[in-house]
Design an enzyme around this catalytic site. Structure first.
Site, PDB file in Angstrom:
ATOM      1  N   HIS A  63      -3.287  -1.884   2.975  1.00  0.00           N
ATOM      2  CA  HIS A  63      -3.073  -1.685   1.532  1.00  0.00           C
ATOM      3  C   HIS A  63      -1.951  -2.628   1.086  1.00  0.00           C
ATOM      4  CE1 HIS A  63      -5.812   1.696   1.560  1.00  0.00           C
ATOM      5  NE2 HIS A  63      -5.212   2.128   2.655  1.00  0.00           N
ATOM      6  N   GLY A  68      -1.948   4.939  -1.799  1.00  0.00           N
ATOM      7  CA  GLY A  68      -1.558   6.345  -1.815  1.00  0.00           C
ATOM      8  C   GLY A  68      -0.377   6.611  -2.726  1.00  0.00           C
ATOM      9  N   GLY A  69       0.362   7.645  -2.428  1.00  0.00           N
ATOM     10  CA  GLY A  69       1.443   8.136  -3.277  1.00  0.00           C
ATOM     11  C   GLY A  69       1.117   9.542  -3.715  1.00  0.00           C
ATOM     12  N   GLU A  70       0.606  10.325  -2.751  1.00  0.00           N
ATOM     13  CA  GLU A  70       0.091  11.660  -3.080  1.00  0.00           C
ATOM     14  C   GLU A  70       1.184  12.700  -3.310  1.00  0.00           C
ATOM     15  OE1 GLU A  70      -1.160   9.554  -0.890  1.00  0.00           O
ATOM     16  OE2 GLU A  70      -3.306   9.820  -0.570  1.00  0.00           O
ATOM     17  N   THR A  99      -6.118   5.694  -2.587  1.00  0.00           N
ATOM     18  CA  THR A  99      -6.340   6.862  -3.440  1.00  0.00           C
ATOM     19  C   THR A  99      -6.109   6.533  -4.910  1.00  0.00           C
ATOM     20  OG1 THR A  99      -5.068   7.907  -1.682  1.00  0.00           O
ATOM     21  CG2 THR A  99      -5.879   9.339  -3.416  1.00  0.00           C
ATOM     22  N   ASP A 285      -4.158   0.484   8.612  1.00  0.00           N
ATOM     23  CA  ASP A 285      -3.979   1.262   7.377  1.00  0.00           C
ATOM     24  C   ASP A 285      -2.554   1.018   6.857  1.00  0.00           C
ATOM     25  OD1 ASP A 285      -4.918   2.852   5.345  1.00  0.00           O
ATOM     26  OD2 ASP A 285      -4.749   4.749   6.435  1.00  0.00           O
ATOM     27  N   SER A 289       0.372   5.782   2.529  1.00  0.00           N
ATOM     28  CA  SER A 289       1.439   6.784   2.600  1.00  0.00           C
ATOM     29  C   SER A 289       1.147   7.796   3.703  1.00  0.00           C
ATOM     30  CB  SER A 289       1.592   7.503   1.257  1.00  0.00           C
ATOM     31  OG  SER A 289       0.376   8.097   0.879  1.00  0.00           O
TER      32      SER A 289
HETATM   33 ZN    ZN Z   1      -8.395   5.601   4.002  1.00  0.00          ZN
END
Ligand code: ZN
Length: 389
Positions: A63, A68-70, A99, A285, A289
């Site tokens: 990434h 992410g950053g959930e 995400t 990956d 996050s």
């Molecule tokens: Zn994934």
């Protein structure tokens, strides 16, 4: 200026024995014993006695703009920097959104890929997003593949995940068809890179698409297959039916405590179950996050997935008893083949001069990307634009 690496033990990733390797820019000119050069003034010689030369690693999921950053806005992970990859021997990577396809865009992804390519890496992109209808740049997956040079497929499309769009068979088949046609017409892989979540359905949707449409199972390249033992077992079946599977190397103790299978255990399990190692790849990956929880299960922070976990996993697999020749394809040629990156993932006259020189303890000494020296004596000699200070 020519570079001549003398007397390295070369793995292409097959073991080629002690060889000299001569290259100029990205072009490998000769691989042979005792190469003679007419004028030494034009050649920089590298004495690689006692060292091992392997292809630059190929990471099929990073990434690069953060993923992410959930845990809220403040947990959006940062962008990747050049030396995150080069210091870990990774010279080729494939970038995806994650995400979050709202605060991060495909435009940003493609441009960041160009920036890292300018700085010395080889970076490709997946168009699309977790969500469906997938995000695109030109309005159409096929068109993105045909019109944008560094787009080679679509992904990560999320299945079996509460964060995904709960795709139907027909919806996934349609995206796969668009990517397949775009790949055929542009001479690229057109692969569908699939994020598999921890939902119980696992890989079921991919089998359903293959059964109920004209899209073959090989159109899909599912990742995070070591997320849990049940998913790993599904992955073994998927690979035995002719598919390829990808394991994720970035992790933390929380995930391992909650069912994730370490890459070493996952590769061992799949191998013992009869999966050919050529069907397995590893990806970092990177910059995804990784939430950190306290003993009460409260999220207390967020860690960032690291590109360097790919190299660390390779070392761990060798320490666990596999040979370098067995494991190298998992981090080089397998992903390059799956993604039709013909000049990547190997050492040969038809490949780019992407090399990692390891010492006898398998520590990184030098890294070249497209013939450019990026790391020397384990130190980054080429730094990213914003890593200078
Ligand atoms: Zn994934």
């Amino acid at each position: 200026m020519l570079t001549l690496i003398r007397n390295a033990l070369v793995y292409s990733p097959q073991l080629l024995g002690l060889q000299d390797v001569l290259f100029c820019g990205p072009n490998v000119l000769q691989i042979a014993k005792g190469i003679k050069v007419p004028d030494a003034a034009w050649v920089k010689e590298v004495d690689a006695n006692g060292c091992i030369l392997i292809p630059g690693l190929v990471d099929p999921l990073v990434h690069i703009t953060g993923g992410g950053g959930e845990g809220g806005y403040h947990t959006r992970t940062p962008e990747m920097q050049l030396t995150d990859a080069t210091l870990a021997g990774v010279t080729t990577l494939v970038a995806a959104l994650g995400t979050d396809a709202v605060s991060r865009s495909l435009n940003e992804l493609v441009i960041k890929a160009r920036a890292l390519t300018y700085e010395g890496l080889s970076v490709f992109c997946y168009t699309g997003s977790y969500e469906f209808p997938v995000k695109t740049i030109t309005g159409d997956v096929t068109q993105d593949l045909m019109m944008i040079d560094n787009v080679i497929g679509v992904g990560e499309i999320a299945i079996a995940d509460h964060r995904g769009s709960q795709l139907s068979v027909a919806e996934l088949a349609r995206v796969a068809a668009q990517s397949r046609v775009g790949g055929m017409l542009s001479g690229k892989a057109g692969i569908v890179f699939v994020h598999v979540g921890d939902g119980a359905s696992g890989l079921k949707l991919l089998h359903q698409v293959a059964q109920q449409s004209d899209i073959p199972l090989t159109q899909f390249y599912p990742t995070h297959i070591n997320r849990s033992q049940p998913l790993l077992e599904q992955g073994v079946e998927f690979a035995k039916k002719g598919g390829v599977i990808d394991f994720t190397t970035s992790t933390n103790q929380h995930f391992l405590n909650h069912g994730e299978v370490s890459v070493v255990s996952a590769v061992k399990f799949a191998f013992e179950q009869g999966v050919e190692l050529s069907r397995i790849s590893l990806s970092s990956d990177g910059n995804a996050s990784l939430p950190v929880f306290d003993s009460a299960g409260e999220c207390i922070g967020v860690e960032v997935g690291k590109v360097s976990s790919l190299f660390n996993a390779m070392q761990a697999l060798i320490i666990s008893g596999f040979t370098l020749e067995q494991i190298l394809p998992l981090v080089t040629s397998n992903a390059a083949r799956n993604l039709k990156l013909k000049r990547k993932g190997g050492i040969g006259l038809d490949k780019d001069a992407d090399f990692v020189l390891l010492d006898h303890k398998l520590a990184i000494n030098k890294v070249w990307g497209k013939g450019q020296l990026l790391v020397d004596n384990g130190i980054a000699v080429k730094r990213g634009t914003f890593e200078l200070y």
